[in-house]
Design an enzyme around this catalytic site. Structure first.
Site, PDB file in Angstrom:
ATOM      1  N   ARG A  81      -7.510  -7.240   6.611  1.00 25.69           N
ATOM      2  CA  ARG A  81      -7.952  -6.403   7.732  1.00 25.69           C
ATOM      3  C   ARG A  81      -7.892  -7.302   8.951  1.00 25.69           C
ATOM      4  O   ARG A  81      -8.610  -8.290   9.040  1.00 25.69           O
ATOM      5  CB  ARG A  81      -9.372  -5.881   7.535  1.00 25.69           C
TER       6      ARG A  81
ATOM      7  N   TYR B 227     -14.161 -11.176  12.361  1.00 29.85           N
ATOM      8  CA  TYR B 227     -12.885 -11.473  11.690  1.00 29.85           C
ATOM      9  C   TYR B 227     -12.831 -12.937  11.273  1.00 29.85           C
ATOM     10  O   TYR B 227     -12.529 -13.266  10.124  1.00 29.85           O
ATOM     11  CB  TYR B 227     -11.736 -11.132  12.632  1.00 29.85           C
TER      12      TYR B 227
ATOM     13  N   LYS C  54     -12.783 -14.609   7.431  1.00 36.03           N
ATOM     14  CA  LYS C  54     -11.731 -15.504   6.970  1.00 36.03           C
ATOM     15  C   LYS C  54     -12.312 -16.823   6.441  1.00 36.03           C
ATOM     16  O   LYS C  54     -11.844 -17.356   5.426  1.00 36.03           O
ATOM     17  CB  LYS C  54     -10.741 -15.775   8.109  1.00 36.03           C
TER      18      LYS C  54
ATOM     19  N   ARG D 173       0.830  -1.214   0.000  1.00 30.93           N
ATOM     20  CA  ARG D 173       0.000   0.000   0.000  1.00 30.93           C
ATOM     21  C   ARG D 173       0.858   1.256   0.000  1.00 30.93           C
ATOM     22  O   ARG D 173       0.390   2.318  -0.359  1.00 30.93           O
ATOM     23  CB  ARG D 173      -0.920   0.009   1.218  1.00 30.93           C
TER      24      ARG D 173
END
Length: 323
Positions: free
Chosen positions: A76, A145, A149, A36
């Site tokens: 993330r 999260y 995943k 990034r």
């Protein structure tokens, strides 16, 4: 499997950067780091592919040209104090939509193998004493999260069936090593400052994985034919209690072990009153994984021992004291 060119996403991160530096040292690969922002910590021989944000709109075609293997470590990540109004939507945007966008483009570009760095949270949050998670257990994620995943894993498996691109899923437990941050870094600082801690009688069992061991398994999965379309858990193969971990850190840092044996039941009750049950689960609960599948299919055993890995983790702190 012959591997010549490897693209690693999250190339400036804790895991992605370590993997790239390791692969570069071997001299066997042409490497591309997906970043990034520019990163000065990577060797100049590694090509860079910069993107503004990890979204479903990124055009990966230039980065994927002639790539044999993609290792997708960008994500993330799980945070203890989530601030998003709708955490699941935010996790899905990056961990599911952006992942599948990259994977679809990788399949179209002729990438042979896509290695996805998932999370043990896909299995769940804790294990009962003496019962370890396995790679083939029914998933049971409990937080946004872990759910994101799992959804990415399911999408990748479907893509593998549809396109023939091989997918390998790796679910690490807590990763530590030089440069570690978050809770593990806090533990190191507590021990280094010789702060008395009330964790002298915690008899849980936690699986951990050193950065070096995780990187070694990833490289094995890049090349080994039997890794194709498999899911692996990864740890050091040396489970420890919270008490044992803190004592080992004290020894590695050459500090006295100042652990007070308060009852776990008392501390758990206090954590519940303070709304810190998730923190208490990490400190007092067990989470063990069975990595026998790795040896059975890949002939892989962790190459770095737990004491050596801890020494490498605390080395930056010991070096700082010498300056």
């Amino acid at each position: 499997m012959k591997v010549e060119t490897v693209l690693v996403s999250g190339g400036s991160g804790f895991l992605g950067g370590a993997l790239l530096r390791h692969l570069d040292t071997s001299g066997q690969y042409s490497l591309i780091a997906a970043l990034r922002k520019e990163c000065s910590d990577l060797p100049p021989s590694i090509r860079r592919f910069l993107f503004a944000d990890l979204t479903a709109d990124v055009d990966w075609r230039d980065a994927l040209d002639q790539v044999d293997v993609v290792v997708h470590s960008a994500a993330r990540v799980h945070v203890m104090d989530e601030s998003a109004a709708d955490p699941l939507t935010e996790f899905r945007r990056v961990n599911v939509d952006a992942t599948l966008n990259l994977a679809r483009q990788a399949a179209s570009a002729g990438v042979k193998r896509f290695i996805y760095i998932s999370s043990i949270k896909v299995n769940g949050e804790s294990t009962s004493p003496g019962i370890a998670f396995t790679a083939d257990d029914t998933p049971a994620p409990l937080d946004p999260y872990g759910i994101s995943k799992l959804e990415a894993e399911l999408g990748l498996k479907a893509l593998a069936i549809a396109t023939g691109m091989e997918v390998v899923i790796i679910r690490p437990v807590l990763v530590y090593g030089a440069g570690v941050k978050a809770n593990f870094l806090s533990m190191i600082r507590w021990v280094q400052r010789a702060v008395p801690l009330p964790f002298g009688a915690v008899h849980n069992k936690r699986s951990l994985v050193s950065l070096d061991n995780l990187v070694d398994l990833i490289e094995t999965c890049m090349r080994h034919p039997s890794a194709a379309n498999q899911t692996f858990l990864v740890s050091d193969g040396h489970d420890v209690s919270t008490t044992e971990l803190l004592r080992s850190l004290s020894a590695a840092l050459h500090k006295p072990s100042l652990l007070i044996p308060l009852p776990v039941s008392l501390m758990s009750a206090a954590a519940k009153l303070l709304g810190k049950e998730a923190v208490a689960q990490r400190i007092f609960g067990s989470l063990e994984v069975d990595i026998s599948k790795n040896q059975r299919l890949l002939g892989w055993v962790p190459p770095v021992s737990f004491p050596r890995a801890l020494d490498a983790t605390v080395k930056p702190f010991l070096d700082a004291r010498k300056k």
